[in-house]
Design a protein around this motif. Structure first.
Motif, PDB file in Angstrom:
ATOM      1  N   TYR A   4     -11.837  27.035  24.837  1.00 55.57           N
ATOM      2  CA  TYR A   4     -10.532  27.505  25.268  1.00 55.57           C
ATOM      3  C   TYR A   4     -10.617  28.663  26.253  1.00 55.57           C
ATOM      4  CZ  TYR A   4      -9.117  24.841  21.184  1.00 55.57           C
ATOM      5  OH  TYR A   4      -8.926  23.857  20.274  1.00 55.57           O
ATOM      6  N   PHE A 119      -2.646  24.335  27.552  1.00 51.74           N
ATOM      7  CA  PHE A 119      -2.889  23.213  26.650  1.00 51.74           C
ATOM      8  C   PHE A 119      -2.741  21.866  27.368  1.00 51.74           C
ATOM      9  CE2 PHE A 119      -1.823  26.087  22.932  1.00 51.74           C
ATOM     10  CZ  PHE A 119      -3.147  26.169  22.512  1.00 51.74           C
ATOM     11  N   ASN A 120      -1.808  21.763  28.301  1.00 48.42           N
ATOM     12  CA  ASN A 120      -1.672  20.527  29.083  1.00 48.42           C
ATOM     13  C   ASN A 120      -2.909  20.279  29.930  1.00 48.42           C
ATOM     14  OD1 ASN A 120       0.830  19.841  28.078  1.00 48.42           O
ATOM     15  ND2 ASN A 120       1.958  20.897  29.704  1.00 48.42           N
ATOM     16  N   GLN A 123      -5.520  19.004  27.581  1.00 49.69           N
ATOM     17  CA  GLN A 123      -5.199  17.624  27.212  1.00 49.69           C
ATOM     18  C   GLN A 123      -5.559  16.674  28.347  1.00 49.69           C
ATOM     19  OE1 GLN A 123      -1.040  16.873  26.472  1.00 49.69           O
ATOM     20  NE2 GLN A 123      -1.508  15.182  25.084  1.00 49.69           N
ATOM     21  N   ASN A 124      -5.327  17.069  29.571  1.00 55.97           N
ATOM     22  CA  ASN A 124      -5.678  16.264  30.737  1.00 55.97           C
ATOM     23  C   ASN A 124      -7.182  16.081  30.828  1.00 55.97           C
ATOM     24  OD1 ASN A 124      -5.204  14.804  33.071  1.00 55.97           O
ATOM     25  ND2 ASN A 124      -5.292  16.623  34.374  1.00 55.97           N
ATOM     26  N   ILE A 126      -9.308  16.227  28.290  1.00 52.21           N
ATOM     27  CA  ILE A 126      -9.730  15.399  27.160  1.00 52.21           C
ATOM     28  C   ILE A 126      -9.445  13.914  27.434  1.00 52.21           C
ATOM     29  CG2 ILE A 126      -9.190  14.836  24.751  1.00 52.21           C
ATOM     30  CD1 ILE A 126      -8.780  17.882  24.345  1.00 52.21           C
ATOM     31  N   LYS A 127      -8.316  13.631  28.066  1.00 48.44           N
ATOM     32  CA  LYS A 127      -7.970  12.230  28.393  1.00 48.44           C
ATOM     33  C   LYS A 127      -8.731  11.698  29.584  1.00 48.44           C
ATOM     34  CE  LYS A 127      -3.305  12.168  26.533  1.00 48.44           C
ATOM     35  NZ  LYS A 127      -1.874  12.015  26.856  1.00 48.44           N
TER      36      LYS A 127
END
Length: 130
Positions: A4, A119-120, A123-124, A126-127
């Motif tokens: 993070y 966080f977005n 998430q991007n 991770i995807k």
């Protein structure tokens, strides 16, 4: 490894500060008619001064290592004891409290937007960018 980074940790501390400040403002507004009530404030500068003046200690494997500490500091709450706005000794200025509440809400919303953005982004990643 901290995936993070320190940004989220700093944003979290900012949210803690803003939350504490919001609670103090709400408490001041709730006690607007309480005789001899002294308004409370949250001062980040006070905490920073105290943190800088305290000795810093940590476990060191060599005497040449720099001392440090992981002590957590919370925003300092203090009373404004010299202010009296009314005959009954109440020290709450409603106009100031409302202005502080609005400024604190803007600050809090900005921090929430920034942490959501962080966080977005995670998430991007991770995807896989999809």
């Amino acid at each position: 490894m901290n995936i993070y980074g320190s940004t989220i940790s700093m944003l979290e501390k900012g949210l803690d500060y803003s939350s504490t400040k919001g609670k103090m403002i709400a408490q001041n507004i709730a006690n607007i008619d309480t005789p001899n009530y002294r308004a409370k404030t949250v001062s980040f500068n006070e905490v920073l001064k105290n943190a800088q003046s305290e000795p810093i200690h940590a476990y060191r494997t060599n005497e040449r290592h720099i001392n440090f500490s992981t002590k957590v500091y919370q925003p300092g709450v203090s009373k404004l004891s010299t202010l009296k706005y009314r005959q009954d000794g109440n020290g709450v200025d409603m106009d100031k409290e409302q202005a502080d509440l609005a400024a604190n809400q803007i600050y809090y919303n900005a921090l929430v937007d920034r942490i959501n953005s962080k966080f977005n982004s995670l998430q991007n990643v991770i995807k896989g960018g999809r």
